[in-house]
Design an enzyme around this catalytic site. Sequence first.
Site, short mmCIF file in Angstrom:
data_model
loop_
_atom_site.label_atom_id
_atom_site.label_comp_id
_atom_site.label_asym_id
_atom_site.label_seq_id
_atom_site.Cartn_x
_atom_site.Cartn_y
_atom_site.Cartn_z
N LYS A 45 0.83 -1.23 0.00
CA LYS A 45 0.00 0.00 0.00
C LYS A 45 0.86 1.27 0.00
O LYS A 45 0.55 2.23 -0.69
CB LYS A 45 -0.92 0.04 1.23
CG LYS A 45 -1.95 -1.06 1.28
CD LYS A 45 -2.92 -0.89 2.44
CE LYS A 45 -2.26 -0.88 3.80
NZ LYS A 45 -1.62 -2.17 4.18
N ARG A 100 -8.55 1.23 10.11
CA ARG A 100 -8.10 -0.16 10.25
C ARG A 100 -9.08 -0.99 11.04
O ARG A 100 -8.85 -2.19 11.24
CB ARG A 100 -6.78 -0.14 10.98
CG ARG A 100 -5.66 -0.92 10.28
CD ARG A 100 -4.42 -0.66 11.08
NE ARG A 100 -3.29 -1.40 10.67
CZ ARG A 100 -2.24 -0.84 10.06
NH1 ARG A 100 -2.26 0.42 9.72
NH2 ARG A 100 -1.19 -1.57 9.79
N ARG A 158 11.56 -6.37 2.71
CA ARG A 158 11.30 -4.92 2.70
C ARG A 158 12.33 -4.17 3.54
O ARG A 158 12.67 -4.58 4.64
CB ARG A 158 9.89 -4.67 3.26
CG ARG A 158 9.49 -3.22 3.22
CD ARG A 158 8.02 -3.04 3.20
NE ARG A 158 7.38 -3.39 4.44
CZ ARG A 158 6.06 -3.34 4.63
NH1 ARG A 158 5.27 -2.95 3.64
NH2 ARG A 158 5.53 -3.69 5.77
N ARG A 218 12.08 -2.63 9.51
CA ARG A 218 11.25 -2.08 10.60
C ARG A 218 11.05 -3.12 11.69
O ARG A 218 10.94 -4.31 11.39
CB ARG A 218 9.88 -1.69 10.03
CG ARG A 218 9.90 -0.44 9.22
CD ARG A 218 8.63 -0.18 8.42
NE ARG A 218 7.38 -0.80 8.87
CZ ARG A 218 6.23 -0.67 8.23
NH1 ARG A 218 6.16 0.06 7.12
NH2 ARG A 218 5.14 -1.23 8.66
N ARG A 259 0.65 -8.95 13.29
CA ARG A 259 0.01 -7.96 12.39
C ARG A 259 -0.96 -8.63 11.42
O ARG A 259 -2.02 -8.09 11.13
CB ARG A 259 1.09 -7.21 11.59
CG ARG A 259 1.83 -6.20 12.44
CD ARG A 259 3.07 -5.73 11.73
NE ARG A 259 2.77 -4.85 10.63
CZ ARG A 259 3.57 -4.67 9.57
NH1 ARG A 259 4.70 -5.32 9.48
NH2 ARG A 259 3.24 -3.82 8.63
P1 AMP Z 1 1.52 0.56 8.98
O1 AMP Z 1 2.72 1.31 8.55
O2 AMP Z 1 0.25 1.10 8.41
O3 AMP Z 1 1.65 -0.93 8.78
O4 AMP Z 1 1.36 0.80 10.57
C1 AMP Z 1 2.37 0.38 11.46
C2 AMP Z 1 1.77 0.14 12.83
O5 AMP Z 1 1.22 1.36 13.35
C3 AMP Z 1 0.64 -0.86 12.88
O6 AMP Z 1 1.09 -2.22 12.94
C4 AMP Z 1 -0.08 -0.44 14.16
O7 AMP Z 1 0.64 -0.85 15.31
C5 AMP Z 1 0.02 1.08 14.08
N1 AMP Z 1 -1.12 1.67 13.34
C6 AMP Z 1 -1.03 2.43 12.22
N2 AMP Z 1 -2.24 2.83 11.82
C7 AMP Z 1 -3.12 2.30 12.70
C8 AMP Z 1 -4.54 2.34 12.83
N3 AMP Z 1 -5.30 3.01 11.93
N4 AMP Z 1 -5.12 1.68 13.86
C9 AMP Z 1 -4.37 1.02 14.77
N5 AMP Z 1 -3.03 0.92 14.71
C10 AMP Z 1 -2.40 1.55 13.68
#
Ligand code: AMP
Length: 250
Positions: free
Chosen positions: A41, A120, A159, A192, A203
């Site tokens: 994404k 989410r 990644r 990361r 996740r």
């Molecule tokens: P991402 O880069 O979108 O995969 O987000 C990394 C991490 O940030 C996720 O695994 C969650 O721990 C947290 N996170 C990001 N966006 C959200 C969201 N909308 N709701 C809950 N946790 C989030």
Amino acid sequence: MNLQRDRSAWLHGPEHRCQQPPPHVTQPRRIVLLGAPGVGKGTQAALLSAALGACHLSTGDIFRLARATSPRDLTPAMHVAIERMGRGELVSDETVLLIVRERLSCLTCRGGFLLDGFPRTVPQAAALDVLLQHAGVGIDAIISYELPEPEIIARIGGRRTCPLCKAVFHTQLRAPRRAGYCDTCGTELVLRDDDQPGAVHVRQNAYLESTAPLLAYYSNQGLLVHVSATGTPEEVFARSSLALATFFGS
Ligand code: AMP
């Protein structure tokens, strides 16, 4: 259009102004990107941002930036959020919604938006609907990126992310020109925390339990555009552009 807009108001909060104003676009698009973690994404958001002029708004980027901030400057809620992120768990709806509400100006920006990683959960999606309704704007489309799980795991394992400018690479699929270093700013790339194997499992489960139900939520609103995420980023981008053009009837 510049691929790397500064997005200061989104990344740092409402007291910050973006250095680059949004481009003049005739048709601002407000789009949400859905898909399991690792489906690509973020990469697609950057490509779509360059094509459409809309800013790439990632809630994950906000939490990663907070993690790089001095702990003294963080609120207790942000400390908890960062701990949860490190374990691969979702941050609470309350904290996420507080952060997004503070950044309402990004959602009403005349350039449009590409939301990545938010909403989410179904309560987040419902709260976003209310927020946008009060602001007098609406979501134009939801792209759902789809990829078989073994491919997702392979993508996450390779990644590598730039801790400074947030550019994303892959050791095989999108290798940087100099192995291990960012093409854009030369910083050493990192895996990361939440891309480490244990956190990836958590996740994926969080996605299945909390985020996958959003597909039914948005399908009911007639906004869903399904796109296969197999192939190179350029192939997925071409497919996304075609799917959006078909959806918008242009
Ligand atoms: P991402 O880069 O979108 O995969 O987000 C990394 C991490 O940030 C996720 O695994 C969650 O721990 C947290 N996170 C990001 N966006 C959200 C969201 N909308 N709701 C809950 N946790 C989030």
